[in-house]
Design a protein around this motif. Sequence first.
Motif, mmCIF file in Angstrom:
data_model
loop_
_atom_site.group_PDB
_atom_site.id
_atom_site.type_symbol
_atom_site.label_atom_id
_atom_site.label_comp_id
_atom_site.label_asym_id
_atom_site.label_seq_id
_atom_site.Cartn_x
_atom_site.Cartn_y
_atom_site.Cartn_z
ATOM 1 N N PRO A 47 -11.090 52.380 -1.444
ATOM 2 C CA PRO A 47 -9.986 53.151 -3.052
ATOM 3 C C PRO A 47 -11.162 54.085 -3.575
ATOM 4 N N LYS A 61 4.881 62.827 -11.068
ATOM 5 C CA LYS A 61 5.426 61.662 -11.333
ATOM 6 C C LYS A 61 5.001 61.790 -13.097
ATOM 7 N N GLY A 67 -2.440 59.449 -5.182
ATOM 8 C CA GLY A 67 -2.063 57.582 -4.873
ATOM 9 C C GLY A 67 -1.051 57.442 -5.856
ATOM 10 N N ILE A 68 -0.470 56.683 -6.262
ATOM 11 C CA ILE A 68 0.682 56.462 -7.194
ATOM 12 C C ILE A 68 0.365 55.035 -8.682
ATOM 13 N N ASP A 69 -1.394 54.494 -8.351
ATOM 14 C CA ASP A 69 -1.809 53.944 -9.152
ATOM 15 C C ASP A 69 -2.229 53.934 -10.646
ATOM 16 N N GLU A 70 -1.390 53.797 -11.488
ATOM 17 C CA GLU A 70 -1.353 54.968 -12.620
ATOM 18 C C GLU A 70 -2.741 54.060 -13.181
ATOM 19 N N ALA A 71 -3.673 52.790 -13.177
ATOM 20 C CA ALA A 71 -4.557 52.299 -13.625
ATOM 21 C C ALA A 71 -5.984 53.308 -12.905
ATOM 22 N N ASP A 72 -5.584 53.724 -11.902
ATOM 23 C CA ASP A 72 -6.742 54.416 -11.094
ATOM 24 C C ASP A 72 -6.650 55.912 -12.207
ATOM 25 N N TYR A 73 -5.766 56.401 -12.164
ATOM 26 C CA TYR A 73 -5.326 57.632 -12.714
ATOM 27 C C TYR A 73 -5.137 58.573 -14.651
ATOM 28 N N ASP A 74 -4.955 56.322 -14.938
ATOM 29 C CA ASP A 74 -6.326 56.562 -16.106
ATOM 30 C C ASP A 74 -7.603 57.027 -16.374
ATOM 31 N N TYR A 117 -5.070 63.308 -6.950
ATOM 32 C CA TYR A 117 -4.786 61.539 -6.652
ATOM 33 C C TYR A 117 -3.673 61.454 -5.627
#
Length: 327
Positions: free
Chosen positions: A115, A59, A133-140, A131
């Motif tokens: 989650p 990503k 997933g693709i959720d940027e909020a989770d990544y941050d 991780y």
Amino acid sequence: MNKTRQPFAILGMLFLMGTLLLACSSNKNNQESSAATTAPDAQTTAEAAATTRSHTDYKGHTAEIPVNPQRIIYSGETYGDLLALGVQAIGYPLSMGQGQVFEDKLTGIADVGFPINLEKTLELQPDLIIYAGIDEADYDALSKIAPTIIFDTFAPLKERMLDIGDILGKKQEAEAWLAQYQAKEDAMWAQLKASGIKDGETASVFTYYPGDRLFVMATTGLSQVLYGEQGFKPTPAIQKVLDADMGFQEISLEVLREYAGDRIFLLTPVADEAKQSTGNLLKSAVWNSLPAVKNGYVYTQDITKTSSDATTREWLLGEIPTMLGKQ
């Protein structure tokens, strides 16, 4: 007069030379002292650099990750990829492992939920978070806890294993695993063809989801094994789904015949509602008119045991001949 000043001139020169020598000696000592003071800091920096390295995920996120991570949290599918390389995480969403072929290997792993639970993740003090997933909020949020990588669990097996091997500092182990897997796959197809499987035979994989939704599988799970280079061929309708690089596609019962191959693999769903839909399918006139059904070339398998991860893929190499032998 000049003769009188000469001794003083000589003394003055001697004094000046002495002062210069003292200054040089003092400067040298200061430099040595400074070097002795700064050397450990440089060594510490070098040691720190040797334990971490830069990694950019698919990503585009770049993180400084451990060269040999020891406390890994893995959130997502294909956990069996880690197990195939002899790696165990300290945290994983245990609900994803229920019914999987590797479920018995999850003892002692902390459940980080799905989650992912941020508080539990922080509590475990990981040195690397993978991780899926693709959720940027989770990544941050996760990247504030520990170095975090977004991992592509939908990538082909070879690409995925080389990537996870690189992330875990186990490149050689990943290459060795792929080589032995290929040898086992070749042996399986040689065995099946010796037992009567013909070149060019087609196969299909179907399953139901809740809501009476029928799906044909393509670039995921069992299909990935069946459509290997030496394996079964997809029907033309399934080939279009594969060409679109889709994991699966929802279809209606009316077009089932277009997707049905010479052999059909039916995945038993988890949800009761989907199981009921499967039962209705088996009683339908459309189903019972299919050539594969009439010829007895229908095979069933629990959907949780047909995942795409490396551990399951290797297990399937032994399971497929058993399934086909029950016809």
